[in-house]
Design a protein around this motif. Structure first.
Motif, PDB file in Angstrom:
ATOM      1  N   MET A 146       0.822  -1.209   0.000  1.00  0.00           N
ATOM      2  CA  MET A 146       0.000   0.000   0.000  1.00  0.00           C
ATOM      3  C   MET A 146       0.860   1.264   0.000  1.00  0.00           C
ATOM      4  O   MET A 146       0.557   2.241  -0.667  1.00  0.00           O
ATOM      5  CB  MET A 146      -0.927  -0.010   1.214  1.00  0.00           C
ATOM      6  CG  MET A 146      -1.829   1.218   1.329  1.00  0.00           C
ATOM      7  SD  MET A 146      -3.074   1.292   0.031  1.00  0.00           S
ATOM      8  CE  MET A 146      -4.242   0.056   0.613  1.00  0.00           C
ATOM      9  N   THR A 147       1.961   1.254   0.778  1.00  0.00           N
ATOM     10  CA  THR A 147       2.814   2.438   0.889  1.00  0.00           C
ATOM     11  C   THR A 147       4.280   2.029   0.776  1.00  0.00           C
ATOM     12  O   THR A 147       4.728   1.116   1.457  1.00  0.00           O
ATOM     13  CB  THR A 147       2.599   3.163   2.229  1.00  0.00           C
ATOM     14  OG1 THR A 147       1.199   3.368   2.442  1.00  0.00           O
ATOM     15  CG2 THR A 147       3.302   4.506   2.242  1.00  0.00           C
ATOM     16  N   LYS A 148       5.006   2.723  -0.079  1.00  0.00           N
ATOM     17  CA  LYS A 148       6.406   2.388  -0.341  1.00  0.00           C
ATOM     18  C   LYS A 148       7.389   3.149   0.551  1.00  0.00           C
ATOM     19  O   LYS A 148       8.511   2.708   0.763  1.00  0.00           O
ATOM     20  CB  LYS A 148       6.746   2.704  -1.802  1.00  0.00           C
ATOM     21  CG  LYS A 148       5.898   1.972  -2.829  1.00  0.00           C
ATOM     22  CD  LYS A 148       6.242   0.516  -2.894  1.00  0.00           C
ATOM     23  CE  LYS A 148       5.532  -0.164  -4.050  1.00  0.00           C
ATOM     24  NZ  LYS A 148       5.803  -1.619  -4.099  1.00  0.00           N
ATOM     25  N   GLU A 149       6.973   4.300   1.062  1.00  0.00           N
ATOM     26  CA  GLU A 149       7.911   5.158   1.792  1.00  0.00           C
ATOM     27  C   GLU A 149       7.144   6.040   2.757  1.00  0.00           C
ATOM     28  O   GLU A 149       5.994   6.403   2.519  1.00  0.00           O
ATOM     29  CB  GLU A 149       8.701   6.031   0.809  1.00  0.00           C
ATOM     30  CG  GLU A 149       9.729   6.941   1.445  1.00  0.00           C
ATOM     31  CD  GLU A 149      10.530   7.731   0.414  1.00  0.00           C
ATOM     32  OE1 GLU A 149      11.314   8.609   0.818  1.00  0.00           O
ATOM     33  OE2 GLU A 149      10.355   7.457  -0.783  1.00  0.00           O
ATOM     34  N   GLY A 150       7.771   6.377   3.872  1.00  0.00           N
ATOM     35  CA  GLY A 150       7.145   7.282   4.822  1.00  0.00           C
ATOM     36  C   GLY A 150       8.025   7.472   6.043  1.00  0.00           C
ATOM     37  O   GLY A 150       9.133   6.947   6.136  1.00  0.00           O
ATOM     38  N   PHE A 151       7.499   8.231   7.017  1.00  0.00           N
ATOM     39  CA  PHE A 151       8.284   8.509   8.220  1.00  0.00           C
ATOM     40  C   PHE A 151       8.092   7.397   9.252  1.00  0.00           C
ATOM     41  O   PHE A 151       7.219   6.530   9.139  1.00  0.00           O
ATOM     42  CB  PHE A 151       7.927   9.868   8.809  1.00  0.00           C
ATOM     43  CG  PHE A 151       6.450  10.088   9.099  1.00  0.00           C
ATOM     44  CD1 PHE A 151       5.820   9.451  10.153  1.00  0.00           C
ATOM     45  CD2 PHE A 151       5.705  10.953   8.315  1.00  0.00           C
ATOM     46  CE1 PHE A 151       4.483   9.655  10.430  1.00  0.00           C
ATOM     47  CE2 PHE A 151       4.364  11.173   8.564  1.00  0.00           C
ATOM     48  CZ  PHE A 151       3.743  10.531   9.639  1.00  0.00           C
ATOM     49  N   ILE A 152       8.928   7.432  10.265  1.00  0.00           N
ATOM     50  CA  ILE A 152       8.812   6.574  11.444  1.00  0.00           C
ATOM     51  C   ILE A 152       8.221   7.421  12.557  1.00  0.00           C
ATOM     52  O   ILE A 152       8.588   8.596  12.719  1.00  0.00           O
ATOM     53  CB  ILE A 152      10.186   6.011  11.837  1.00  0.00           C
ATOM     54  CG1 ILE A 152      10.680   5.026  10.759  1.00  0.00           C
ATOM     55  CG2 ILE A 152      10.145   5.337  13.206  1.00  0.00           C
ATOM     56  CD1 ILE A 152      12.137   4.676  10.869  1.00  0.00           C
ATOM     57  N   GLY A 153       7.288   6.867  13.310  1.00  0.00           N
ATOM     58  CA  GLY A 153       6.629   7.643  14.350  1.00  0.00           C
ATOM     59  C   GLY A 153       6.432   6.841  15.625  1.00  0.00           C
ATOM     60  O   GLY A 153       6.259   5.620  15.586  1.00  0.00           O
ATOM     61  N   LEU A 154       6.444   7.534  16.749  1.00  0.00           N
ATOM     62  CA  LEU A 154       6.263   6.920  18.063  1.00  0.00           C
ATOM     63  C   LEU A 154       4.930   7.404  18.622  1.00  0.00           C
ATOM     64  O   LEU A 154       4.726   8.610  18.819  1.00  0.00           O
ATOM     65  CB  LEU A 154       7.411   7.306  19.002  1.00  0.00           C
ATOM     66  CG  LEU A 154       8.827   7.078  18.441  1.00  0.00           C
ATOM     67  CD1 LEU A 154       9.876   7.565  19.433  1.00  0.00           C
ATOM     68  CD2 LEU A 154       9.057   5.601  18.111  1.00  0.00           C
ATOM     69  N   GLN A 155       4.029   6.473  18.873  1.00  0.00           N
ATOM     70  CA  GLN A 155       2.662   6.834  19.238  1.00  0.00           C
ATOM     71  C   GLN A 155       2.438   6.885  20.747  1.00  0.00           C
ATOM     72  O   GLN A 155       2.862   5.989  21.485  1.00  0.00           O
ATOM     73  CB  GLN A 155       1.667   5.827  18.642  1.00  0.00           C
ATOM     74  CG  GLN A 155       0.207   6.192  18.910  1.00  0.00           C
ATOM     75  CD  GLN A 155      -0.740   5.027  18.723  1.00  0.00           C
ATOM     76  OE1 GLN A 155      -0.536   3.961  19.305  1.00  0.00           O
ATOM     77  NE2 GLN A 155      -1.755   5.197  17.894  1.00  0.00           N
ATOM     78  N   VAL A 156       1.769   7.965  21.176  1.00  0.00           N
ATOM     79  CA  VAL A 156       1.131   7.993  22.490  1.00  0.00           C
ATOM     80  C   VAL A 156      -0.365   7.962  22.220  1.00  0.00           C
ATOM     81  O   VAL A 156      -0.915   8.884  21.623  1.00  0.00           O
ATOM     82  CB  VAL A 156       1.518   9.238  23.314  1.00  0.00           C
ATOM     83  CG1 VAL A 156       0.712   9.274  24.617  1.00  0.00           C
ATOM     84  CG2 VAL A 156       3.008   9.241  23.622  1.00  0.00           C
ATOM     85  N   HIS A 157      -1.007   6.908  22.652  1.00  0.00           N
ATOM     86  CA  HIS A 157      -2.406   6.692  22.312  1.00  0.00           C
ATOM     87  C   HIS A 157      -3.314   7.659  23.072  1.00  0.00           C
ATOM     88  O   HIS A 157      -3.035   8.027  24.219  1.00  0.00           O
ATOM     89  CB  HIS A 157      -2.798   5.249  22.642  1.00  0.00           C
ATOM     90  CG  HIS A 157      -3.981   4.757  21.879  1.00  0.00           C
ATOM     91  ND1 HIS A 157      -5.269   5.091  22.213  1.00  0.00           N
ATOM     92  CD2 HIS A 157      -4.069   3.962  20.785  1.00  0.00           C
ATOM     93  CE1 HIS A 157      -6.095   4.512  21.374  1.00  0.00           C
ATOM     94  NE2 HIS A 157      -5.393   3.830  20.485  1.00  0.00           N
TER      95      HIS A 157
END
Length: 451
Positions: free
Chosen positions: A179-190
């Motif tokens: 679905m997606t080839k590239e993007g950022f890395i993210g750290l989630q606080v729910h």
């Protein structure tokens, strides 16, 4: 003999150790501050303490994400994390935040952090899109390796269309998806909503390292079978009312646009892909278009398509197969499929650019397009609700319009469709895949009716 075996074992271990030591890991968190990162969506608190990123929950704010400034395509990522037992979290990979997707809502693959009794840490969730892609519901080894209130470690591989995850060295997920080839890395606080009891709960990450230089060389085998989502519905999609129009094998939901049955030649199914053969570029002059047996009113349609050099095709909707019984294609609104660089139709039409890829054919030009390279799959999405219609390409909205309006009717009068009365104004119609005489392939054809 024993000595030779021992030497072989020692040599293997030496090579393995050297390989691990020389792998080109680099830190993307410096351990001191949040340089190279920025926050999106919610207002959770992120700070650095004792060499770790600490995220703290805040009431009445949506999911928060601390995201890398850089984007990544193929990589191997490793990091350590610790989370309170009352809070789930996750690590976003190949994720995006776009103005034309839910007003910058972060979306994309998420490697789950789940301290609950469900124990799906290391599973892969599609944040703000399709939901669970690879839950740990089959007794994967990682489901028993999470350590409550201690530091845990992820290894995450995203190489090509293959994703692998490990939790504390135990296999968690093995997924094929593109679905997606590239993007950022993210750290989630729910998000915690308005729950006072969960305010200030912490999740922490440290030792965040990545390999982007030839990650294939350092990829590890995994003992889990690869999960393939093509021509299948996720659990969220099933709950959301989605229906497969093509399951990778059967064409029972389709017929020829000018036939009672599916065409006996020209269209074929192989390896889960529906393809129209090359026949010289004529419009519906060989096997002919195919349409759904069912008609749809308000709907959301998703289709993967792959074109060949110079190809022309289309996805039509609100089609009435009783119109135009003669030569040519059946009549309906069309999401254009075209090789813009090679096909001359890209420069034709009364409305500039309206015959290019993802456009509303001959009426409205698609903009802000990011097509994938020739030979790769592209993802079309068409949403129609109360006469408001959107065209999407690869996760980006490229046009929208209102049918049955004076503006729409003016466009029709200025187009090739002027000879068809009430063009594009049917209350419901068939979905059509076009035979324009060029080889084009389709898969993951799914639809849901909107109410």
């Amino acid at each position: 003999m024993f000595r030779k075996i021992a030497l072989c074992v020692l040599s293997f271990c030496f090579i393995a150790v050297c390989s691990a030591e020389t792998a080109p890991w680099r830190h993307i968190f410096n351990g001191n501050d949040l340089s190279g990162w920025h926050q999106k969506n919610g207002d959770a608190v992120y700070e650095v303490s004792e060499g770790a990123i600490v995220g703290k929950t805040v009431r009445n704010t949506p999911n928060s994400f601390l995201c890398t400034n850089n984007t990544y395509s193929d990589f191997i990522l490793k990091l350590k994390f610790k989370v309170d037992s009352k809070l789930n979290s996750g690590v976003q990979i190949r994720s995006r935040s776009l103005a034309d997707y839910r007003n910058y809502r972060v979306h994309g693959y998420q490697v789950e952090i789940d301290p609950s009794s469900r124990a799906w840490t290391g599973g892969i969730y599609d944040e703000a899109r399709r939901g669970w892609l690879h839950p740990l519901s089959n007794g994967e080894p990682a489901s028993k390796s999470f350590k409550q209130n201690e530091w845990n470690e992820f290894r995450i591989e995203a190489i090509g269309n293959t994703f692998k995850t490990w939790l504390n060295g135990k296999p968690a997920s093995h997924l094929e998806d593109d679905m997606t080839k590239e993007g950022f890395i993210g750290l989630q606080v729910h998000s915690i909503g308005g729950d006072k009891s969960k305010e200030g709960i912490k999740v922490m990450w440290k030792d965040i390292q990545i390999i982007t230089d030839n990650p294939e060389k350092y990829s590890k085998p995994i003992s889990l079978p690869k999960k393939d989502l093509h021509n299948k519905l996720t659990s969220n999609e099933r709950r959301g009312g989605w229906e497969l129009l093509f399951d990778g094998e059967s064409t029972d939901k389709w017929r020829g646009a000018k036939l009672e049955t599916f065409p006996s030649f020209g269209w074929y199914v192989h390896d889960g892909i529906l393809t129209i053969k090359e026949s010289g570029g004529g419009e519906a002059a060989n096997a002919g278009d195919i349409v759904t047996k069912k008609q749809f009113k308000d709907f959301e349609l998703r289709v993967d398509f792959k074109i060949t050099p110079g190809a022309n095709s289309g996805i039509k909707y609100y089609v009435d197969t009783e119109i135009n019984k003669g030569p040519g294609s059946s009549i309906g609104l069309e999401y254009q499929i075209l090789d813009d660089k090679r096909h001359p139709d890209a420069k034709k039409g009364n409305h500039e650019g309206s015959r290019t890829l993802a456009s509303l054919y001959d009426l409205i030009m698609a903009v802000n397009k990011h097509p994938n390279p020739m030979g790769e799959w592209n993802h079309a999405r068409i949403v129609s609700k109360d006469n408001h219609i959107q065209h999407w390409l690869n996760g980006r909205k490229v046009l929208e319009y209102e049918r049955r309006t004076p503006k729409f009717r003016k466009l029709v009068k200025e187009s090739k469709y002027v000879k068809w009365d009430n063009f594009g104004e049917l209350p419901k119609g068939n979905i059509l895949l076009q035979d324009h005489g060029n080889r084009v392939s389709f898969r993951n054809i799914k639809i849901r009716e909107l109410k």
